[in-house]
Scaffold this motif. Structure first.
Motif, short mmCIF file in Angstrom:
data_model
loop_
_atom_site.label_atom_id
_atom_site.label_comp_id
_atom_site.label_asym_id
_atom_site.label_seq_id
_atom_site.Cartn_x
_atom_site.Cartn_y
_atom_site.Cartn_z
N LEU A 85 37.71 55.72 36.18
CA LEU A 85 38.23 55.20 37.71
C LEU A 85 38.47 53.66 37.31
O LEU A 85 39.49 53.37 37.73
CB LEU A 85 37.20 55.47 38.53
CG LEU A 85 37.65 54.94 40.10
CD1 LEU A 85 38.98 55.81 40.56
CD2 LEU A 85 36.59 55.23 41.03
N SER A 86 37.66 53.13 36.74
CA SER A 86 37.80 51.43 36.39
C SER A 86 39.34 51.51 35.54
O SER A 86 39.77 50.63 36.05
CB SER A 86 36.53 51.09 35.64
OG SER A 86 36.55 49.68 35.48
N VAL A 87 39.38 52.06 34.39
CA VAL A 87 40.49 52.22 33.63
C VAL A 87 41.69 52.37 34.51
O VAL A 87 42.60 51.77 34.52
CB VAL A 87 40.34 52.86 32.33
CG1 VAL A 87 41.65 53.00 31.80
CG2 VAL A 87 39.16 52.49 31.57
N LEU A 88 41.58 53.60 35.38
CA LEU A 88 42.71 53.90 36.24
C LEU A 88 43.17 52.97 37.18
O LEU A 88 44.45 52.50 37.33
CB LEU A 88 42.50 55.13 36.81
CG LEU A 88 43.48 55.93 37.87
CD1 LEU A 88 44.63 56.15 37.08
CD2 LEU A 88 42.75 57.00 38.60
N VAL A 89 42.15 52.35 37.87
CA VAL A 89 42.32 51.32 38.74
C VAL A 89 43.18 50.13 38.05
O VAL A 89 44.01 49.31 38.49
CB VAL A 89 41.37 50.61 39.39
CG1 VAL A 89 41.43 49.44 40.48
CG2 VAL A 89 41.00 52.01 40.35
N TYR A 90 42.52 49.69 37.01
CA TYR A 90 43.21 48.47 36.27
C TYR A 90 44.77 49.11 35.83
O TYR A 90 45.65 48.19 35.83
CB TYR A 90 42.39 48.44 34.88
CG TYR A 90 42.99 46.80 34.23
CD1 TYR A 90 42.78 45.66 34.89
CD2 TYR A 90 43.47 47.10 32.95
CE1 TYR A 90 43.11 44.51 34.18
CE2 TYR A 90 44.03 45.99 32.29
CZ TYR A 90 43.99 44.86 33.06
OH TYR A 90 44.42 43.60 32.25
N ASP A 91 44.68 50.16 35.23
CA ASP A 91 46.30 50.62 34.96
C ASP A 91 47.34 50.44 36.00
O ASP A 91 48.35 50.30 35.76
CB ASP A 91 46.21 51.95 34.12
CG ASP A 91 45.47 51.90 32.94
OD1 ASP A 91 45.39 51.02 32.16
OD2 ASP A 91 45.24 53.11 32.56
N LEU A 92 46.65 50.78 37.35
CA LEU A 92 47.59 50.84 38.40
C LEU A 92 47.88 49.56 38.89
O LEU A 92 48.99 49.34 39.43
CB LEU A 92 46.96 51.54 39.27
CG LEU A 92 46.88 53.13 39.31
CD1 LEU A 92 46.28 54.01 40.23
CD2 LEU A 92 48.30 53.78 39.14
N THR A 93 47.09 48.66 38.79
CA THR A 93 47.03 47.26 39.40
C THR A 93 47.16 46.17 38.63
O THR A 93 47.83 44.95 38.96
CB THR A 93 46.12 46.90 40.37
OG1 THR A 93 44.65 46.97 39.55
CG2 THR A 93 45.66 48.14 41.32
N GLY A 94 46.59 46.29 37.23
CA GLY A 94 46.47 45.34 36.37
C GLY A 94 45.64 44.11 36.79
O GLY A 94 45.70 42.77 36.34
N PRO A 104 41.98 42.54 37.10
CA PRO A 104 40.37 42.77 36.62
C PRO A 104 39.58 42.72 37.88
O PRO A 104 38.30 43.56 37.95
CB PRO A 104 40.17 41.41 35.89
CG PRO A 104 41.55 41.08 35.60
CD PRO A 104 42.52 41.42 36.53
N LEU A 105 39.95 42.19 38.94
CA LEU A 105 38.91 41.94 40.24
C LEU A 105 38.70 43.52 40.67
O LEU A 105 37.64 43.88 41.27
CB LEU A 105 39.43 41.10 41.36
CG LEU A 105 38.65 41.09 42.61
CD1 LEU A 105 37.44 40.91 42.40
CD2 LEU A 105 39.47 40.09 43.90
N LEU A 106 39.99 44.29 41.14
CA LEU A 106 39.87 45.49 41.48
C LEU A 106 39.31 46.35 40.47
O LEU A 106 38.52 47.67 41.13
CB LEU A 106 41.31 46.10 41.87
CG LEU A 106 41.93 45.39 43.16
CD1 LEU A 106 43.27 45.67 43.26
CD2 LEU A 106 41.22 45.55 44.35
N SER A 107 39.44 46.23 39.28
CA SER A 107 38.76 46.96 38.51
C SER A 107 37.33 47.12 38.38
O SER A 107 36.50 48.07 38.51
CB SER A 107 39.23 46.94 37.06
OG SER A 107 38.76 47.62 35.80
N ALA A 108 36.78 45.61 38.42
CA ALA A 108 35.19 45.58 38.42
C ALA A 108 34.59 45.95 40.06
O ALA A 108 33.79 46.49 40.09
CB ALA A 108 35.07 43.85 38.54
#
Length: 400
Positions: free
Chosen positions: A42-51, A53-57
């Motif tokens: 999910l962390s990787v998916l969110v980063y892929d979708l948004t770019g 780091p804050l949302l990924s964390a």
């Protein structure tokens, strides 16, 4: 001449000899590995979708904060309804949430909301499962060993799960990896449904004010704090592992070792205490270990090398064997009809204070630096633990 009687299992073997516990244990292994894989995916998916780091964390942070909501608003669910039903429904709800995450086109807002939903359900599941353990294993030494085994699985899953998640994401898209988590939750639900006996809701669980009832007991409040306070300070080195590894020039391999050291020490300490020490010995060492477990963090003030830092973390992790003694006192102190509620509050509090500890670690490191923040956590944490241990020494022996 008659054949010799088969040797009776000792230590953890006594717990694993109980068929119902084996079902709970296997379900825990599957769900833990699934949860860890889902966190990474999910962390990787969110980063892929948004770019971002804050949302990924934030996807990781959301695994901690909603625990407080589930632990307060839903604390009584595990006592009001049959435990097996609660456990199976929680697994199915989690499977449904992750299945929606895996659907193509699921937006960021929905992904984060579903992550919150998983975190709200988790303390209810964890508390109900621990109360069920006391039904399956009784409230004595078998319960302590069973709970210890589940903690060992959780720590080991951190070591195996992150590596497994990384390998899976090398060959699967994040949404496909999430389907493995769905399968894990469904398998866990099946094991719990088929491998454990149906039990009625706890007597008098419908009465109001249950949480206030057990929190009114000073002994229980002290025991909860003895679980929570060391855990809040213990997470500081993990929260600051990345900048610490960078300061050592250890790179990614060093960061991986630093993240693994504390769980390795925890598993080793619990295995030794559970397999080699009897119930009385585990209770005798509980309060001394509470006072000592954070002291290795003081070594960070001496600018240790990577090898010495790893040794300090392993020693601190091994000190967490105090939890076996606390488990025994806690299950004695809590009325049987309130165990599900009490275990839910305990689980929710543990996750919440760890999230708070990680946040405060970042604030302290910004102000005084990483090494000073870890050493300061050792000093302040040890003093807090010492004060709690002194208070508990007077109160705990009175538990019947």
């Amino acid at each position: 001449m008659s054949a010799p009687a088969p040797a009776r299992p000792v230590g953890y073997g006594r717990v694993l000899a109980v068929p119902e516990f084996r079902a709970v244990f296997a379900a825990h292994v599957l769900s833990m590995l699934g949860v860890i894989v889902s966190e990474i995916a999910l962390s990787v998916l969110v980063y892929d979708l948004t770019g971002s780091p804050l949302l990924s964390a934030l996807t990781f942070a959301l695994g901690f904060l909603p625990y407080l909501v589930g632990g307060t608003l839903l604390a009584g669910v595990g006592d009001r309804y049959p435990a097996r039903r609660v456990l199976v429904v929680c697994d199915l709800v989690c499977a449904g949430c992750v299945a929606v995450m895996a659907l193509p086109g699921t937006g960021i807002g929905v992904l984060l909301a579903l992550r919150c939903a998983l975190a709200v359900v988790s303390p209810v599941f964890a508390g109900t499962r621990m109360a069920t353990l006391s039904d399956i294993l009784g409230g004595g030494d078998l319960f302590v060993l069973g709970r210890s085994l589940l903690r060992i699985v959780a720590q080991s899953a951190l070591l195996v799960g992150y590596g497994l998640g990384g390998l899976l994401l090398a060959v699967l898209a994040p949404r496909h990896a999430l389907l493995i988590t769905v399968a894990g939750f469904l398998a866990s639900a099946s094991l719990l449904r088929l491998g454990t006996r149906p039990r009625p809701a706890r007597p008098r669980a419908q009465e109001g004010g249950g949480t206030r009832r057990f929190l009114a007991d000073r002994r229980i409040r002290l025991l909860l704090l003895l679980f929570w306070v060391p855990a809040m300070f213990a997470v500081v080195p993990e929260a600051l592992a990345a900048p610490y590894a960078d300061g050592l020039g250890a790179g990614s391999p060093g960061l991986g070792l630093l993240m693994c050291a504390l769980p390795v020490g925890t598993v080793a300490g619990e295995l030794y205490a559970g397999a080699r020490l009897g119930p009385a010995a585990r209770e005798r060492i509980a309060l001394p270990l509470v006072c000592l477990t954070l002291l290795p963090y003081l070594g960070y003030a001496l600018h240790p090398s990577l090898a010495v830092s790893l040794l300090l973390l392993v020693l601190a992790g091994a000190g967490s064997a105090y939890t076996l003694g606390l488990d025994q006192w806690f299950v004695r102190a809590v009325p049987e009809e309130l165990r599900g509620r009490a275990m839910t509050v305990l689980s929710a509090g543990l996750m919440t204070v760890q999230g708070v500890g990680m946040t405060l670690a970042g604030v302290a490191a910004e102000a005084v630096g990483v090494r000073a923040a870890v050493a300061g956590a050792g000093v302040v944490g040890a003093l807090c633990c010492w004060g709690l241990a002194v208070a508990a020494r007077r109160a705990v022996p009175r538990v019947p």
